[in-house]
Design a protein around this motif. Structure first.
Motif, PDB file in Angstrom:
ATOM      1  N   ILE A  28      -0.924  21.348  13.371  1.00  0.00           N
ATOM      2  CA  ILE A  28      -0.302  22.441  12.617  1.00  0.00           C
ATOM      3  C   ILE A  28      -1.155  22.805  11.408  1.00  0.00           C
ATOM      4  N   LEU A  74       3.562  26.923  15.789  1.00  0.00           N
ATOM      5  CA  LEU A  74       4.157  27.112  14.466  1.00  0.00           C
ATOM      6  C   LEU A  74       5.625  27.506  14.571  1.00  0.00           C
ATOM      7  N   CYS A 112       7.663  24.420  15.253  1.00  0.00           N
ATOM      8  CA  CYS A 112       7.659  23.440  14.166  1.00  0.00           C
ATOM      9  C   CYS A 112       8.923  23.577  13.308  1.00  0.00           C
ATOM     10  N   LYS A 153       6.046  22.585   6.121  1.00  0.00           N
ATOM     11  CA  LYS A 153       5.095  23.424   6.857  1.00  0.00           C
ATOM     12  C   LYS A 153       5.623  24.856   6.981  1.00  0.00           C
TER      13      LYS A 153
END
Length: 473
Positions: free
Chosen positions: A37, A58, A61, A66
């Motif tokens: 990531i 992404l 995630c 993040k």
């Protein structure tokens, strides 16, 4: 069995079902792989975009830290490419006659109780005058698919009528077109008519779902619909706009498909989508959004918007009045660069004092006037832009994209936005809005880096005060 090939012109190869499934599996496996990531985010920081597979990781995630980094990066990329400008437009519904059976749209052919209406050219003029009286300069025309009631000749006649209407200081300077998939020949006619962007929503990239959602009518043909942007490009249209209707299918599938479509256009034509729209399914007439079990909440929606901005940094992102003021406020900061204002989604709606509901395509969540929206944007530090200069100066297609990708488009867009805002403030704004706008223009002039450009802009702003109009870099 189709194989994934972004350079193919076959829908099932450039939007490949197995590639999407493999992408989603890869994203799920790596959603907690923080090293990967970080690598993807590091690549995104270079402002060159991401592949559908990288962006899908992404999206999968769930790490809050993040996600925060993704949002910060989306905000910065938006600022780098588009500054604090927000382009304004309005939809204009010409006809709700339609021969399709789309199960999510109230215009579907089986709906026998909705009022069917098609604007005459005189009614088109009246609608345009009403929009000009608000201050709009850019329209997106909409019409159902009906070869008898809404043939291409009718659309072309309406475009000609719209451009012909000069009312006080008002005129429509750009007409974008959102009509059904058609032939290369017809796209060429639209190009010759002087349209801006051709917009067509895919609705869903999942072929099996697509065919169930479009059981009857010409729109049932998945391949013909999905390959429409290729035909538009072949017909000479430089700028095309993509979009899916979030809520019809699983959002992670749609997200990957949308980015694959952008990659395909870039691979074949060297120009990705000029715009990407992110509508969500809404209630309308006989349509109940709860009947579709793939709806997404506001936080997921915001994440999708941020990741589209990161993955396709150069594209314009559009959000309509389907969304509430609160949702629009959130996603404008995360990447959206164009919004509609004071929209009416009914045929002939702008000439009626009260908002009509009998021919609406969807419920409008943001019912504010254009003046209220403009003031709200300025209070948030944004420049409402009524600019159409790039289109009229020939900065379209690869010419626009090359400038945008190099970060150079702001050298003309920022002063153009200020000059068109000045026109709006003088001709249409309330006293309170004008006061806020004049202060914003004064402050923003200082942010024009080139002294010569700043001097010309200041001169033109004075000429606008004196009654002259339509200056552009």
């Amino acid at each position: 069995m189709f194989e994934y090939n972004p350079k193919s012109e076959k829908a099932e190869e450039f939007i490949n079902h197995q590639e999407i499934l493999d992408t989603l599996e890869y994203a799920e496996k790596n959603k907690d792989n923080l090293n990967l990531i970080d690598e993807i985010l590091s690549k995104a920081e270079k402002r060159k975009g991401l592949t559908h597979r990288e962006a899908s990781v992404l999206l999968a995630c769930e790490n809050k830290e993040k996600i925060g980094q993704m949002y910060d990066l989306a905000r910065q990329i938006k600022k780098d490419f588009y500054g604090n400008r927000i382009v304004m437009f309005a939809p204009l519904y010409l006809s709700n006659y339609c021969v399709n059976g789309c199960v999510y749209c109230p215009y579907h052919m089986k709906n026998k109780h909705i009022a069917r209406k098609k604007l005459t050219q005189e009614e088109v003029k009246n609608e345009v005058v009403a929009l000009q009286d608000m201050g709009h300069k850019r329209l997106a025309i909409e019409a159902g698919e009906d070869p008898v009631n809404n043939p291409i000749e009718y659309i072309l006649e309406c475009i000609k009528t719209i451009y012909s209407v000069k009312h006080k200081n008002g005129n429509i300077r750009r007409v974008n077109v959102n009509i059904a998939a058609t032939t290369v020949e017809n796209y060429r006619k639209l190009k010759d008519a002087g349209i801006g962007t051709y917009i067509l929503f895919q609705e869903t990239y999942h072929k099996e779902s697509y065919e169930k959602l479009h059981p009857t009518g010409p729109k049932h043909n998945y391949n013909y619909h999905t390959e429409a942007m290729d035909r538009a490009m072949q017909g000479g249209i430089d700028d095309v706009g993509l979009g899916v209707l979030f809520g019809l299918e699983l959002y992670k599938y749609e997200f990957a498909g949308l980015l694959m479509h952008a990659e395909h256009l870039e691979a074949v034509y060297g120009v990705g989508p000029h715009t990407i729209s992110v509508p969500r399914i809404k209630r309308a007439d006989d349509i109940d959004p709860s009947a579709f079990d793939n709806g997404i909440d506001d936080d997921t929606f915001a994440k999708i918007c941020a990741l589209i901005r990161i993955a396709v940094p150069y594209t314009g992102m559009i959000i309509s009045t389907r969304e509430s003021q609160q949702v629009r406020e959130k996603v404008i900061g995360l990447g959206v660069s164009q919004i509609s204002g004071a929209s009416r989604t009914s045929v002939g709606g702008y000439t009626q004092e009260e908002r009509p509901h009998d021919t609406e395509q969807f419920d409008v969540s943001d019912n504010r006037t254009l003046d209220e929206v403009v003031r709200w944007l300025m209070e948030g530090g944004y420049i409402p832009s009524f600019c159409t200069a790039c289109y009229r100066e020939g900065r379209t297609g690869d010419r626009f994209m090359s400038l945008c990708k190099a970060g150079q488009i702001q050298n003309c867009c920022h002063p153009n936005a200020l000059m068109t805002l000045k026109e709006y403030l003088i001709d249409y704004a309330s006293e309170e809005t004008r006061k806020i706008g004049e202060k914003l223009i004064e402050d923003e002039l200082k942010n024009i880096p080139k002294e010569k450009v700043r001097d010309i802009c200041e001169e033109n702003l004075e000429k606008i005060e004196q009654g002259k109009r339509d200056f552009r870099f």
